[in-house]
Write a protein that holds these residues in place. Structure first.
Motif, PDB file in Angstrom:
ATOM      1  N   LYS A 192     -11.108 -18.606  -8.274  1.00 22.78           N
ATOM      2  CA  LYS A 192     -10.920 -19.054  -9.647  1.00 22.78           C
ATOM      3  C   LYS A 192      -9.428 -19.220  -9.970  1.00 22.78           C
ATOM      4  O   LYS A 192      -9.032 -20.132 -10.698  1.00 22.78           O
ATOM      5  CB  LYS A 192     -11.567 -18.058 -10.607  1.00 22.78           C
ATOM      6  N   SER A 193      -8.579 -18.345  -9.427  1.00 23.85           N
ATOM      7  CA  SER A 193      -7.144 -18.441  -9.678  1.00 23.85           C
ATOM      8  C   SER A 193      -6.590 -19.779  -9.200  1.00 23.85           C
ATOM      9  O   SER A 193      -5.733 -20.389  -9.853  1.00 23.85           O
ATOM     10  CB  SER A 193      -6.397 -17.308  -8.974  1.00 23.85           C
ATOM     11  N   ILE A 194      -7.085 -20.247  -8.045  1.00 24.27           N
ATOM     12  CA  ILE A 194      -6.657 -21.536  -7.518  1.00 24.27           C
ATOM     13  C   ILE A 194      -7.149 -22.657  -8.421  1.00 24.27           C
ATOM     14  O   ILE A 194      -6.413 -23.598  -8.754  1.00 24.27           O
ATOM     15  CB  ILE A 194      -7.179 -21.736  -6.080  1.00 24.27           C
ATOM     16  N   LEU A 195      -8.400 -22.561  -8.844  1.00 26.15           N
ATOM     17  CA  LEU A 195      -8.959 -23.587  -9.726  1.00 26.15           C
ATOM     18  C   LEU A 195      -8.187 -23.676 -11.036  1.00 26.15           C
ATOM     19  O   LEU A 195      -7.943 -24.769 -11.561  1.00 26.15           O
ATOM     20  CB  LEU A 195     -10.439 -23.292 -10.006  1.00 26.15           C
ATOM     21  N   ASP A 196      -7.791 -22.529 -11.580  1.00 23.40           N
ATOM     22  CA  ASP A 196      -7.038 -22.522 -12.836  1.00 23.40           C
ATOM     23  C   ASP A 196      -5.696 -23.230 -12.673  1.00 23.40           C
ATOM     24  O   ASP A 196      -5.293 -24.038 -13.523  1.00 23.40           O
ATOM     25  CB  ASP A 196      -6.806 -21.078 -13.302  1.00 23.40           C
ATOM     26  N   ALA A 197      -5.000 -22.943 -11.575  1.00 20.45           N
ATOM     27  CA  ALA A 197      -3.702 -23.595 -11.338  1.00 20.45           C
ATOM     28  C   ALA A 197      -3.883 -25.096 -11.146  1.00 20.45           C
ATOM     29  O   ALA A 197      -3.074 -25.906 -11.629  1.00 20.45           O
ATOM     30  CB  ALA A 197      -3.026 -22.978 -10.114  1.00 20.45           C
ATOM     31  N   GLU A 198      -4.938 -25.476 -10.482  1.00 19.51           N
ATOM     32  CA  GLU A 198      -5.161 -26.895 -10.232  1.00 19.51           C
ATOM     33  C   GLU A 198      -5.543 -27.631 -11.508  1.00 19.51           C
ATOM     34  O   GLU A 198      -5.211 -28.813 -11.669  1.00 19.51           O
ATOM     35  CB  GLU A 198      -6.224 -27.060  -9.145  1.00 19.51           C
ATOM     36  N   ARG A 199      -6.236 -26.964 -12.405  1.00 18.79           N
ATOM     37  CA  ARG A 199      -6.542 -27.601 -13.692  1.00 18.79           C
ATOM     38  C   ARG A 199      -5.262 -27.890 -14.470  1.00 18.79           C
ATOM     39  O   ARG A 199      -5.143 -28.919 -15.133  1.00 18.79           O
ATOM     40  CB  ARG A 199      -7.486 -26.714 -14.505  1.00 18.79           C
ATOM     41  N   GLU A 200      -4.302 -26.977 -14.398  1.00 18.90           N
ATOM     42  CA  GLU A 200      -3.033 -27.208 -15.095  1.00 18.90           C
ATOM     43  C   GLU A 200      -2.274 -28.378 -14.458  1.00 18.90           C
ATOM     44  O   GLU A 200      -1.654 -29.185 -15.167  1.00 18.90           O
ATOM     45  CB  GLU A 200      -2.189 -25.932 -15.060  1.00 18.90           C
ATOM     46  N   ILE A 201      -2.340 -28.504 -13.147  1.00 22.24           N
ATOM     47  CA  ILE A 201      -1.715 -29.654 -12.483  1.00 22.24           C
ATOM     48  C   ILE A 201      -2.373 -30.945 -12.957  1.00 22.24           C
ATOM     49  O   ILE A 201      -1.690 -31.945 -13.231  1.00 22.24           O
ATOM     50  CB  ILE A 201      -1.824 -29.506 -10.946  1.00 22.24           C
ATOM     51  N   ALA A 202      -3.696 -30.937 -13.076  1.00 26.20           N
ATOM     52  CA  ALA A 202      -4.405 -32.123 -13.560  1.00 26.20           C
ATOM     53  C   ALA A 202      -3.957 -32.480 -14.973  1.00 26.20           C
ATOM     54  O   ALA A 202      -3.760 -33.653 -15.302  1.00 26.20           O
ATOM     55  CB  ALA A 202      -5.908 -31.885 -13.523  1.00 26.20           C
ATOM     56  N   ARG A 203      -3.791 -31.468 -15.814  1.00 22.74           N
ATOM     57  CA  ARG A 203      -3.348 -31.737 -17.192  1.00 22.74           C
ATOM     58  C   ARG A 203      -1.951 -32.353 -17.211  1.00 22.74           C
ATOM     59  O   ARG A 203      -1.687 -33.301 -17.958  1.00 22.74           O
ATOM     60  CB  ARG A 203      -3.355 -30.433 -17.998  1.00 22.74           C
ATOM     61  N   LEU A 204      -1.074 -31.827 -16.380  1.00 25.72           N
ATOM     62  CA  LEU A 204       0.292 -32.348 -16.349  1.00 25.72           C
ATOM     63  C   LEU A 204       0.343 -33.759 -15.775  1.00 25.72           C
ATOM     64  O   LEU A 204       1.132 -34.597 -16.232  1.00 25.72           O
ATOM     65  CB  LEU A 204       1.180 -31.406 -15.536  1.00 25.72           C
ATOM     66  N   LEU A 205      -0.487 -34.040 -14.789  1.00 23.35           N
ATOM     67  CA  LEU A 205      -0.549 -35.410 -14.275  1.00 23.35           C
ATOM     68  C   LEU A 205      -1.019 -36.370 -15.352  1.00 23.35           C
ATOM     69  O   LEU A 205      -0.485 -37.481 -15.498  1.00 23.35           O
ATOM     70  CB  LEU A 205      -1.503 -35.483 -13.086  1.00 23.35           C
ATOM     71  N   ALA A 206      -2.030 -35.962 -16.113  1.00 20.39           N
ATOM     72  CA  ALA A 206      -2.532 -36.817 -17.198  1.00 20.39           C
ATOM     73  C   ALA A 206      -1.444 -37.056 -18.231  1.00 20.39           C
ATOM     74  O   ALA A 206      -1.339 -38.150 -18.803  1.00 20.39           O
ATOM     75  CB  ALA A 206      -3.759 -36.174 -17.844  1.00 20.39           C
ATOM     76  N   GLU A 207      -0.625 -36.063 -18.486  1.00 15.62           N
ATOM     77  CA  GLU A 207       0.453 -36.184 -19.460  1.00 15.62           C
ATOM     78  C   GLU A 207       1.450 -37.276 -19.065  1.00 15.62           C
ATOM     79  O   GLU A 207       2.054 -37.934 -19.911  1.00 15.62           O
ATOM     80  CB  GLU A 207       1.170 -34.844 -19.598  1.00 15.62           C
ATOM     81  N   ARG A 208       1.606 -37.516 -17.786  1.00 10.00           N
ATOM     82  CA  ARG A 208       2.552 -38.520 -17.300  1.00 10.00           C
ATOM     83  C   ARG A 208       2.092 -39.948 -17.595  1.00 10.00           C
ATOM     84  O   ARG A 208       2.862 -40.899 -17.438  1.00 10.00           O
ATOM     85  CB  ARG A 208       2.786 -38.344 -15.795  1.00 10.00           C
ATOM     86  N   ASP A 209       0.840 -40.106 -18.017  1.00 11.54           N
ATOM     87  CA  ASP A 209       0.374 -41.429 -18.423  1.00 11.54           C
ATOM     88  C   ASP A 209       0.748 -41.755 -19.868  1.00 11.54           C
ATOM     89  O   ASP A 209       0.454 -42.841 -20.362  1.00 11.54           O
ATOM     90  CB  ASP A 209      -1.152 -41.515 -18.262  1.00 11.54           C
ATOM     91  N   LEU A 210       1.364 -40.788 -20.554  1.00 14.31           N
ATOM     92  CA  LEU A 210       1.854 -41.022 -21.912  1.00 14.31           C
ATOM     93  C   LEU A 210       3.297 -41.514 -21.857  1.00 14.31           C
ATOM     94  O   LEU A 210       4.012 -41.266 -20.879  1.00 14.31           O
ATOM     95  CB  LEU A 210       1.785 -39.722 -22.723  1.00 14.31           C
ATOM     96  N   PRO A 211       3.753 -42.197 -22.899  1.00 15.14           N
ATOM     97  CA  PRO A 211       5.181 -42.556 -22.944  1.00 15.14           C
ATOM     98  C   PRO A 211       6.022 -41.282 -23.090  1.00 15.14           C
ATOM     99  O   PRO A 211       5.890 -40.554 -24.075  1.00 15.14           O
ATOM    100  CB  PRO A 211       5.291 -43.434 -24.199  1.00 15.14           C
ATOM    101  N   LEU A 212       6.845 -40.982 -22.104  1.00 12.90           N
ATOM    102  CA  LEU A 212       7.662 -39.776 -22.103  1.00 12.90           C
ATOM    103  C   LEU A 212       9.138 -40.147 -22.054  1.00 12.90           C
ATOM    104  O   LEU A 212       9.528 -41.085 -21.354  1.00 12.90           O
ATOM    105  CB  LEU A 212       7.331 -38.886 -20.895  1.00 12.90           C
TER     106      LEU A 212
END
Length: 971
Positions: A180-200
């Protein structure tokens, strides 16, 4: 990993003038390739992993990994023999510590590539929506458009949702190799990748990259493997994480979307929020499935429901608290309904600051009642202390009514806009999840029931040896005993531990239903159902434990025919093996023809569920025969249930890999025979497929939508089952029968009739090492033996995936097709038969889906890698004989898929998946080669009696994790 070895620029570097443009848009603009953002994300994550590797392990290890990566890529993409030899040499030279670092690096790259691919799927779907593209297959909009074009009325669609039950059921079958610890870290990576599709801005982009770097560092410094075996309690907590991430919010949101789509397509049949029934509900086996799992008992089941309840109350309490902060409406400005005022007056809140804010006071009262209910149902700690004491809710429906009262008042006083943001979703959640969260199924094997019943009869001096009776005598005795008001059980007699445990878990089910509501537990599944008595035994056990209530008719008849009873748990047969599937309809006909049983079914709404097992039928008869026998069993059951005027609900026991019924759910449901869906479907979600489908909220929402859309289409779309088309399908089915018989013989000849095959399997796959992994609470085998018959189907399929053969997903098909074609004799007849196969692929969804799934499995199969695993077989003659047969059959399968589909390459119809598989194989190859090397060392030490090196064992288990992640649907 990293794509540069010297002077690597920080991943965040970007011209200030372009930083505000989303990274994905820049990638598309630069290349014109819609998949460029995916490649950009993979490069970014690989670069960050390379940075972390250099920071954590040093330059030397980094260079070793880079050299292996480049050599593997060259070997894979250029088929360069010299590169292959160089790769083997590199891997054999690794020290033990270097080996684990390399395994971890390539494993994490597979994980990161999966995250990037999931994000790209979300990105492409959003791009379609923004562009106003036609609805995509698998969406509710597409399903409704198709039905509208077919002339299906809005009234029929409306009725479908009123009658339907669609239920994905999470199981804890042991193929989830992620912590579960690995899954939690990977979910945060997914969120940050999605954030890069916004104008930053440039600063925001730099911060995002820094956070990604931190997450990858966290992954590297987090233990990937479990050092202790999972308990059932651990499995329950793992499953609950998906509710918090996805189900609690995405399920209510999906209901809202469906209402909107119905209103758009059928304005006259639009359904109000209150009219939409809870047709989509979650199920679970975790804590209730004790078939082959000695760790599940009455306490585990009670614990499962307590944890389920705690999770849903945590959600409700948090939402009600937030809602109270949001609904700051004052009666100095607007009126409220008397019912809301009554809720406010009943609230323990007496603060003068809120005297004019009845909604807030009402919600504080709701919070207090929820907190009291939660404590009553076993929640040990409520995060926020309530203002004062209040009476607990009688049931979830009472809580739902209070929420509706608040919604009605808001709508009546110009505040309907305040209902949608949170209150409507919370009310919908209360209807879906109640106070139980998910329906927990019970499951046990029929042989256990027989032993318990035998003991009860013997100790009650009713029948000395029930197990020795004929089937007819068993049925007669069971029916008579079920109809009698007295119990066989006596509290003054001592029973075996097994009998005590089985009775205790059924009594616990009765208690759970009283505490959490009838939807908390309502299904009892019987594994290995082979006779009518297997079903009747569970009726008797329900009577013995208070789960069946007997009523007496007025005719004075004391026999079974005079019995009228209400059964709390639906008794559901599970037909698993090929012989069981062939007998399924006959068993159900005899069962439902019993007057007492027919009355029970009438009282449960003339509905009966039947579960079909994909895993054991495949292990028993191979891929083609398993699929065909499942198809035929479904047709026979549909015909039987129609004749008996009982509604059939099929429960599909699908696994993750294609060999166990896996593959895309949407296509699988649409490929079901006509009449088998009809708005009623349950299906299992198992192992790592749960994480793949539901660890990302957007991906999870999409998968739930696919399930509903497919069920809607399969239930209402015309099937063309009359006239010429019906004759055409009948012809196809005749061909399938012939192919199945041939495939069955080929599969059985290899797996069960070849001397030494079991030895080959245990040597040429990591089955023994998989059994050591702490990936589930149940053992890998049903019995302490090496017989294939006793091995669970899940580790069987998982092992073939690890060695890159995936044999359960294709073996026997090629021999079947070629022998059938050859039997035709002359070329003209052969051409005619081939034309028939091509027509089947084009016109018959069942056959098309079967070939599509096989095509995917063949694309993931790699004989060159598999040959390395074959080298683990010490007996050279056995190794060569069996591996040659596998290679030859693989060639026949590839040839036949090409002949029928016309495609020269694998996955020609799915280039995105083909590209994905091709790209990731270069990173999987080193893991496979290293796994073989490590298994050799591990087994050699064991054979020589030397102490086993924990680093070697850990390396094997790490490689299993990485290969499973790279192949994705492996379990």
């Amino acid at each position: 990993m990293a794509t540069q070895t010297k002077k690597t620029q920080p991943a965040s570097s970007a011209p200030a003038s372009t930083a505000a443009t989303p990274v994905s848009e820049r990638a598309v603009a630069r290349t014109g390739d819609k998949d460029a953002p995916l490649k950009e994300d993979i490069r970014l994550l690989g670069r960050l992993l390379g940075h972390v590797l250099r920071e954590q392990e040093g330059e030397e290890v980094f260079q070793v990994v880079e050299t292996i990566r480049q050599t593997a890529v060259r070997f894979r993409r250029e088929s360069d023999a010299q590169s292959g030899a160089e790769l083997n040499k590199l891997l054999k030279k690794l020290t033990r510590d270097q080996t684990n670092a390399v395994v971890r690096a390539f494993s994490y790259f597979s994980h990161l590539a999966n995250i990037a691919e999931d994000q790209h799927h979300n990105r492409r779907r959003r791009a379609h929506l923004l562009a106003g593209s036609a609805p995509q297959r698998g969406s509710i909009a597409f399903a409704l458009s198709r039905l509208d074009e077919a002339g299906v009325s809005g009234g029929a669609v409306r009725q479908f949702f009123k009658d339907a039950l669609i239920s994905p059921v999470l199981t804890a079958h042991p193929t989830e190799v992620q912590r579960k610890s690995i899954l939690d870290a990977e979910r945060e990576i997914a969120r940050l990748l999605a954030e890069r599709d916004l104008p930053l801005t440039h600063r925001e982009l730099a911060r995002n990259t820094a956070l990604l770097h931190a997450c990858v560092t966290t992954l590297w410094q987090t233990r990937m493997l479990r050092y202790s075996k999972l308990t059932v309690a651990d499995e329950i907590e793992n499953a609950l994480s998906y509710y918090r991430i996805t189900f609690l919010r995405e399920l209510p949101a999906l209901y809202d979307d469906i209402q909107s789509e119905i209103a758009a397509h059928y304005p006259r049949q639009a359904m109000a929020e209150a009219e939409m029934p809870t047709f989509l509900q979650m199920g679970s086996w975790i804590g209730g499935d004790r078939d082959g799992n000695p760790n599940v008992n009455a306490d585990t089941m009670q614990h499962a429901l307590m944890r389920h309840s705690t999770a849903i109350f945590d959600f409700y309490l948090d939402e009600v608290h937030t809602l109270g902060a949001e609904l700051s409406i004052s009666t100095l400005l607007v009126a409220v309904n008397p019912e809301v005022q009554a809720l406010a007056d009943a609230s323990p809140d007496r603060s003068g600051h809120r005297s004019d804010e009845p909604y807030r006071r009402a919600l504080i009262g709701l919070y207090a009642r929820l907190a009291a209910t939660a404590r009553t149902l076993g929640t040990a700690h409520v995060l926020r202390q309530e203002v004062g004491a209040a009476a607990p809710y009688e049931d979830a429906a009472e809580f739902t009514r209070d929420l509706q009262t608040i919604a009605d008042s808001l709508a009546a006083h110009h505040a309907a806009a305040l209902v949608k943001p949170r209150l409507a979703a919370l009310k919908r959640a209360s209807e879906i999840f109640g106070f139980h969260l998910a329906t927990l199924d019970m499951r046990q094997s029929s042989d256990v029931h027989e032993r318990v019943i035998t003991e009860l009869f013997r100790r009650a001096d009713v029948e000395r040896d029930y197990a020795a009776l004929s089937e007819e005598a068993k049925v007669e005795l069971l029916l008579a005993e079920v109809a009698r008001p007295r119990l066989l059980f006596s509290p003054y007699i001592s029973y075996t531990a097994e009998t005590d445990s089985e009775l205790a878990i059924l009594r616990a089910a009765h208690d759970i239903r009283q505490r959490y509501g009838a939807r908390a537990i309502r299904n009892y599944i019987i594994s290995h159902t082979e006779t009518v008595s297997d079903l009747l035994e569970v009726l008797l056990l329900q009577k013995e434990t208070g789960l069946m209530r007997l009523d007496r008719g007025n005719d004075g008849n004391d026999g079974a025919d005079g019995m009228a009873a209400t059964m709390e748990l639906m008794v559901i047969p599970l037909f698993e093996t090929i012989p069981d599937l062939r007998c399924a309809a006959d068993i159900m006909e005899r069962f439902m023809s019993l007057p007492a049983v027919r009355e029970l079914i009438r009282r449960q709404g003339d509905l009966q569920e039947v579960m079909l097992g994909y895993s054991d039928s495949n292990k028993d008869g191979g891929f083609l025969t398993s699929n065909w026998e499942l198809y035929k069993a479904e047709l026979r059951l549909v015909d039987l249930f129609d004749r008996m005027q009982v509604k059939l609900r099929l429960f599909h026991g699908r696994g993750g890999t294609v060999g166990r019924g896996g593959g895309p759910s949407y296509e699988a449901i649409l490929a079901q025979p006509a009449g088998t869906v009809n708005g009623q479907i349950r299906l299992t979600e198992q192992g790592e497929i749960i994480a793949s489908k539901f660890s990302n909220p957007e991906i999870g929402r999409r998968n739930l939508e696919l399930l509903v859309a497919a069920t809607l289409e399969a239930s209402l779309a015309p099937h063309g089952g009359e006239g010429r088309q019906a004759k055409r399908i009948a012809g196809f089915e005749k061909v399938m029968e012939e192919l199945s018989e041939r495939a069955y013989r080929a599969y059985r000849h290899l797996v069960y009739d070849t001397p030494g095959f079991t030895d080959y399997f245990f040597a040429a796959t990591p089955i023994a090492e998989i059994a050591e992994l702490n990936i589930g609470s149940r053992p890998a085998s049903r019995k302490a033996s090496r017989r294939i018959e006793d091995l669970r189907a899940i580790p069987w399929g998982f092992s073939w995936g690890q060695c890159r053969l995936l044999l359960p997903g294709w073996y026997g098909f090629g021999s079947a097709v070629l022998s059938w074609l050859d039997e035709a004799g002359d070329a003209k007849e052969q051409k005619k038969r081939l034309g028939m196969l091509r027509a089947m692929h084009k016109e018959w969804p069942f056959f098309a889906t079967l070939l599509s799934n096989m095509d995917m499995v063949l694309a993931k199969t790699d004989l060159a890698v598999a040959s390395r695993y074959a080298e683990l077989v010490a007996d050279k003659r056995l190794r060569n004989a069996i591996f040659k047969r596998i290679v030859d059959e693989h060639g026949r399968a590839v040839e036949c898929v090409g002949l029928i589909t016309g495609a020269r390459e694998r996955l020609a119809g799915n280039p995105l998946l083909a590209r994905s598989i091709k790209n990731r194989f270069a990173y999987l190859d080193p893991l496979n080669h290293l796994q073989v090397e490590l298994i050799k060392r591990h087994r050699a030490a064991a054979a020589e009696g030397r102490s086993l090196d924990e680093r070697v064992r850990r390396g094997i288990h790490l490689s299993i994790n990485g290969i499973a992640a790279g192949l994705r649907n492996t379990g």
